[in-house]
Write an enzyme that holds these catalytic residues in place. Structure first.
Site, mmCIF file in Angstrom:
data_model
loop_
_atom_site.group_PDB
_atom_site.id
_atom_site.type_symbol
_atom_site.label_atom_id
_atom_site.label_comp_id
_atom_site.label_asym_id
_atom_site.label_seq_id
_atom_site.Cartn_x
_atom_site.Cartn_y
_atom_site.Cartn_z
ATOM 1 N N CYS A 171 -9.339 -2.730 -35.115
ATOM 2 C CA CYS A 171 -10.398 -3.195 -36.012
ATOM 3 C C CYS A 171 -11.572 -3.641 -35.162
ATOM 4 O O CYS A 171 -11.383 -4.245 -34.109
ATOM 5 C CB CYS A 171 -9.882 -4.367 -36.841
ATOM 6 S SG CYS A 171 -11.170 -5.226 -37.764
ATOM 7 N N ASP A 172 -12.776 -3.345 -35.635
ATOM 8 C CA ASP A 172 -13.953 -3.702 -34.841
ATOM 9 C C ASP A 172 -14.521 -5.078 -35.189
ATOM 10 O O ASP A 172 -15.484 -5.520 -34.579
ATOM 11 C CB ASP A 172 -15.041 -2.635 -35.002
ATOM 12 C CG ASP A 172 -15.481 -2.480 -36.440
ATOM 13 O OD1 ASP A 172 -15.239 -3.380 -37.263
ATOM 14 O OD2 ASP A 172 -16.077 -1.435 -36.769
ATOM 15 N N HIS A 201 -7.913 -8.755 -40.295
ATOM 16 C CA HIS A 201 -8.808 -9.343 -41.299
ATOM 17 C C HIS A 201 -8.270 -10.695 -41.774
ATOM 18 O O HIS A 201 -8.479 -11.075 -42.938
ATOM 19 C CB HIS A 201 -9.041 -8.390 -42.490
ATOM 20 C CG HIS A 201 -9.905 -7.205 -42.126
ATOM 21 N ND1 HIS A 201 -10.375 -6.300 -43.059
ATOM 22 C CD2 HIS A 201 -10.389 -6.776 -40.926
ATOM 23 C CE1 HIS A 201 -11.113 -5.388 -42.449
ATOM 24 N NE2 HIS A 201 -11.125 -5.636 -41.157
ATOM 25 N N TYR A 263 -13.495 -12.230 -42.936
ATOM 26 C CA TYR A 263 -12.660 -11.825 -44.082
ATOM 27 C C TYR A 263 -11.836 -12.978 -44.660
ATOM 28 O O TYR A 263 -11.351 -12.883 -45.788
ATOM 29 C CB TYR A 263 -11.734 -10.663 -43.692
ATOM 30 C CG TYR A 263 -12.479 -9.354 -43.600
ATOM 31 C CD1 TYR A 263 -12.690 -8.563 -44.730
ATOM 32 C CD2 TYR A 263 -13.002 -8.913 -42.396
ATOM 33 C CE1 TYR A 263 -13.392 -7.373 -44.654
ATOM 34 C CE2 TYR A 263 -13.715 -7.719 -42.305
ATOM 35 C CZ TYR A 263 -13.905 -6.954 -43.440
ATOM 36 O OH TYR A 263 -14.607 -5.784 -43.374
ATOM 37 N N ARG A 283 -19.699 -3.563 -53.018
ATOM 38 C CA ARG A 283 -19.984 -3.025 -51.674
ATOM 39 C C ARG A 283 -19.887 -1.491 -51.662
ATOM 40 O O ARG A 283 -20.665 -0.830 -50.984
ATOM 41 C CB ARG A 283 -19.001 -3.658 -50.666
ATOM 42 C CG ARG A 283 -19.122 -3.144 -49.243
ATOM 43 C CD ARG A 283 -20.413 -3.577 -48.549
ATOM 44 N NE ARG A 283 -20.598 -2.849 -47.297
ATOM 45 C CZ ARG A 283 -21.772 -2.417 -46.830
ATOM 46 N NH1 ARG A 283 -22.892 -2.659 -47.479
ATOM 47 N NH2 ARG A 283 -21.838 -1.772 -45.687
HETATM 48 P P1 NAD Z 1 -15.834 8.006 -45.373
HETATM 49 O O1 NAD Z 1 -15.271 8.276 -46.722
HETATM 50 O O2 NAD Z 1 -17.278 8.241 -45.129
HETATM 51 O O3 NAD Z 1 -15.041 8.842 -44.269
HETATM 52 C C1 NAD Z 1 -13.719 9.185 -44.347
HETATM 53 C C2 NAD Z 1 -13.524 10.677 -44.141
HETATM 54 O O4 NAD Z 1 -12.114 10.951 -44.098
HETATM 55 C C3 NAD Z 1 -14.109 11.552 -45.253
HETATM 56 O O5 NAD Z 1 -14.947 12.543 -44.705
HETATM 57 C C4 NAD Z 1 -12.878 12.174 -45.904
HETATM 58 O O6 NAD Z 1 -13.100 13.478 -46.406
HETATM 59 C C5 NAD Z 1 -11.886 12.176 -44.774
HETATM 60 N N1 NAD Z 1 -10.482 12.220 -45.158
HETATM 61 C C6 NAD Z 1 -9.862 11.599 -46.199
HETATM 62 N N2 NAD Z 1 -8.546 11.869 -46.166
HETATM 63 C C7 NAD Z 1 -8.326 12.664 -45.098
HETATM 64 C C8 NAD Z 1 -7.161 13.272 -44.546
HETATM 65 N N3 NAD Z 1 -5.968 13.059 -45.101
HETATM 66 N N4 NAD Z 1 -7.291 14.035 -43.449
HETATM 67 C C9 NAD Z 1 -8.494 14.227 -42.884
HETATM 68 N N5 NAD Z 1 -9.641 13.688 -43.351
HETATM 69 C C10 NAD Z 1 -9.545 12.904 -44.447
HETATM 70 O O7 NAD Z 1 -15.466 6.485 -45.036
HETATM 71 P P2 NAD Z 1 -16.070 5.534 -43.921
HETATM 72 O O8 NAD Z 1 -16.742 4.389 -44.598
HETATM 73 O O9 NAD Z 1 -16.822 6.292 -42.930
HETATM 74 O O10 NAD Z 1 -14.746 4.922 -43.284
HETATM 75 C C11 NAD Z 1 -13.739 5.714 -42.694
HETATM 76 C C12 NAD Z 1 -12.513 4.871 -42.463
HETATM 77 O O11 NAD Z 1 -12.707 3.986 -41.371
HETATM 78 C C13 NAD Z 1 -12.137 3.962 -43.644
HETATM 79 O O12 NAD Z 1 -10.744 3.849 -43.747
HETATM 80 C C14 NAD Z 1 -12.736 2.639 -43.237
HETATM 81 O O13 NAD Z 1 -12.161 1.565 -43.921
HETATM 82 C C15 NAD Z 1 -12.376 2.669 -41.784
HETATM 83 N N6 NAD Z 1 -13.053 1.703 -40.905
HETATM 84 C C16 NAD Z 1 -12.263 0.789 -40.315
HETATM 85 C C17 NAD Z 1 -12.795 -0.123 -39.449
HETATM 86 C C18 NAD Z 1 -11.885 -1.128 -38.843
HETATM 87 O O14 NAD Z 1 -12.330 -2.190 -38.427
HETATM 88 N N7 NAD Z 1 -10.590 -0.865 -38.764
HETATM 89 C C19 NAD Z 1 -14.172 -0.118 -39.202
HETATM 90 C C20 NAD Z 1 -14.960 0.838 -39.832
HETATM 91 C C21 NAD Z 1 -14.390 1.763 -40.688
HETATM 92 C C1 G6P Z 2 -15.946 -4.226 -40.580
HETATM 93 C C2 G6P Z 2 -14.463 -4.179 -40.758
HETATM 94 C C3 G6P Z 2 -13.977 -2.816 -41.124
HETATM 95 C C4 G6P Z 2 -14.792 -2.242 -42.279
HETATM 96 C C5 G6P Z 2 -16.229 -2.202 -41.807
HETATM 97 C C6 G6P Z 2 -17.205 -1.520 -42.720
HETATM 98 O O1 G6P Z 2 -16.328 -3.696 -39.355
HETATM 99 O O2 G6P Z 2 -13.770 -4.610 -39.644
HETATM 100 O O3 G6P Z 2 -12.609 -2.875 -41.391
HETATM 101 O O4 G6P Z 2 -14.332 -0.959 -42.608
HETATM 102 O O5 G6P Z 2 -16.626 -3.516 -41.608
HETATM 103 O O6 G6P Z 2 -17.252 -2.031 -43.972
HETATM 104 P P1 G6P Z 2 -18.288 -1.424 -45.023
HETATM 105 O O7 G6P Z 2 -18.157 -2.357 -46.177
HETATM 106 O O8 G6P Z 2 -19.632 -1.470 -44.371
HETATM 107 O O9 G6P Z 2 -17.829 -0.038 -45.318
HETATM 108 MN MN MN Z 3 -11.606 -4.025 -39.738
#
Ligand code: NAD
Ligand code: G6P
Ligand code: MN
Length: 441
Positions: A171-172, A201, A263, A283
């Site tokens: 997680c970032d 979180h 969070y 959001r």
């Molecule tokens: P997004 O919907 O723009 O991107 C997700 C992509 O995954 C889409 O292009 C979708 O078509 C694709 N996808 C869905 N299921 C799939 C599968 N089974 N195989 C291959 N591709 C698949 O969403 P986003 O806002 O860019 O976020 C992407 C993910 O990263 C989310 O789960 C988000 O919560 C996560 N995220 C986590 C952190 C963290 O701190 N852990 C930070 C930022 C984003």
């Molecule tokens: C933080 C959290 C992520 C989350 C991201 C984007 O960086 O650690 O888990 O996916 O925010 O959240 P947003 O609401 O901008 O999609």
């Molecule tokens: Mn996170």
């Protein structure tokens, strides 16, 4: 050590991919690639981001072969790293995750409470499939996973793949917070050496040491209490994130021991948050109208003009640098410190050993070596044990198709508590997640 590496980004069509690509280009000397693969199961999302990737790499990292594909066989064969960031159900389902609980007076959030529960039950199926698909083609690849809700995904993957030590959930937000604390006192984030503990979180900074081992935590807390708190990258943030950071001050005023992850406000002030979050424009709407539109229109523009030279694609450096730096720490066996999600196994000595905790770890070629936290005091122990029970019951509900455990999970979640409310929300989520969730009986 190899000369050049193969990386696949799963969820290549993610809004975070362009930032990640930029980071890979900036670090091309340290992390030389032979191939970069963008894989997604949605060709319409993949095409513009893939087009952007080809142009960016042609201009900034020309030795790398960029492959854009929806074919698992091409994507997962003989890769060294899998950077995973998928969203099962897309933003449309995220919108429901947020709006359904809010309609019934509970917090509606992507990863916390009932929204995180709903998203978790969707993510698990896809994440298990991805790990199996990768392992059948790249036995030793490192899977670095951002997919949310990372807390639930981590518990579920540990359950399904107990001996797979090359899956690392990350997680970032800790590093985002670190950047923001550092800015408050005019420092760079890499001048701060944090000590952090909790669940994903759901954690706290205990210390923020400088290079002379002086704890700057008291000074940073005082700054927040006096002047409030803002994200370091405020100019790129939507209003809801500014509000979210501002509430760190409220948490600190009431619970002054440690600096909380943003969070935690959903769990510490659930009634206040449920009353104040906009029920009609959550959001998810903000992201669909903002980041998603910006990223895709920028990529289409780059494809039209055939250059990414003047592109200012939306990016969060903490997010993209963290995953690239982790890969580098693994490759070069640096034993650099990161905050990552790992099995507890006594790190926090007085909570469940099977919890997936978020703590400091030194990362090298054999993965993370977490640093010991020891005993935590009653307030934190109580909160974490309750939240972990929620996480565990959610994952058990998934694997056992258990309605009873799903209801117990939601009742235990601090954002819900009331059993009638939990049942109303669960029953509506079941209907809306038809086809994504296992059938709960
Ligand atoms: P997004 O919907 O723009 O991107 C997700 C992509 O995954 C889409 O292009 C979708 O078509 C694709 N996808 C869905 N299921 C799939 C599968 N089974 N195989 C291959 N591709 C698949 O969403 P986003 O806002 O860019 O976020 C992407 C993910 O990263 C989310 O789960 C988000 O919560 C996560 N995220 C986590 C952190 C963290 O701190 N852990 C930070 C930022 C984003
Ligand atoms: C933080 C959290 C992520 C989350 C991201 C984007 O960086 O650690 O888990 O996916 O925010 O959240 P947003 O609401 O901008 O999609
Ligand atoms: Mn996170």
């Amino acid at each position: 050590m190899k000369n050049r590496y193969r990386i696949v980004i799963v969820g290549g069509g993610s809004t975070w991919t362009p930032g990640l690509l930029k980071s890979l280009c900036l670090k091309k000397e340290e992390l030389p690639l032979s191939e970069l693969i963008l894989f997604d199961n949605d060709p319409e999302r993949l095409a513009p981001i893939g087009g952007f990737a080809e142009i960016l790499f042609r201009e900034e990292n020309e030795d790398v072969k960029v492959i854009v594909t929806t074919d698992k066989d091409i994507a997962y064969r003989n890769v060294d790293f899998v950077f995973c960031q998928i969203r099962t159900g897309g933003f449309k389902m995220r919108e429901l995750d947020e709006k359904i609980p809010l309609k019934h007076g509970a917090v509606g959030q992507e990863t916390c409470g009932a929204g995180g529960f709903a998203y978790g039950l969707r993510s698990i199926t896809d994440m298990i499939e991805i790990v199996n698909d990768v392992r059948s083609r790249s036995r030793d690849a490192w899977i670095l996973n951002y997919t949310n809700p990372a807390a639930i995904v981590a518990v579920a993957l540990k359950h399904q793949f107990p001996n797979d030590d090359r899956i690392l959930n990350i997680c970032d937000q800790p590093i985002n917070l670190l950047k923001s604390y550092a800015k408050l006192i005019g420092k760079n984030h890499d001048e701060l050496d944090p000590v952090y503990f909790g669940l994903n979180h759901f954690g706290w900074f205990i210390h923020l040491y400088d290079r002379n081992k002086k704890d700057l935590m008291p000074e940073i807390k005082q700054k927040i209490l006096n002047n409030g708190f803002e994200p370091a990258d405020k100019a790129e943030r939507d209003p809801s994130w500014i509000d979210t950071y501002a509430m760190v001050k409220d948490m600190l005023e009431k619970y002054p021991d440690y600096l909380p992850n943003t969070y935690l406000q959903y769990y510490l002030f659930p009634e206040y948050k449920a009353r104040h979050l906009n029920k009609d424009y959550t959001r998810a709407n903000e992201v669909m109208d903002g980041r998603e539109k910006r990223v895709f229109s920028e990529c289409r523009h780059v494809i039209k003009v055939q250059t990414a030279k003047s592109s200012s694609i939306a990016k969060n450096e903490a997010h993209s640098d963290m995953i690239v730096d982790l890969a580098l720490a693994i490759i070069n066996n640096t034993n650099e410190s990161f905050i990552v999600i790992v099995p507890n196994d006594g790190i926090i000595s007085n909570i469940n050993s099977d919890a997936m905790v978020e703590v400091n770890a030194l990362v090298g070629s054999n993965g993370p070596k977490p640093t010991c936290i020891g005993e935590i005091s009653s307030f934190y122990k109580g909160l974490i044990e309750q939240q972990y029970a929620y996480e565990k019951l959610t994952v058990e509900a998934y694997f056992e198709n258990s309605y009873a455990k799903a209801l117990q999970a939601l009742t235990l979640n601090r954002t819900i508590v009331d059993g009638f409310k939990a049942k109303t929300i669960l029953d509506e989520l079941i209907i809306c997640n038809n086809g994504y969730w296992p059938k709960l009986k």
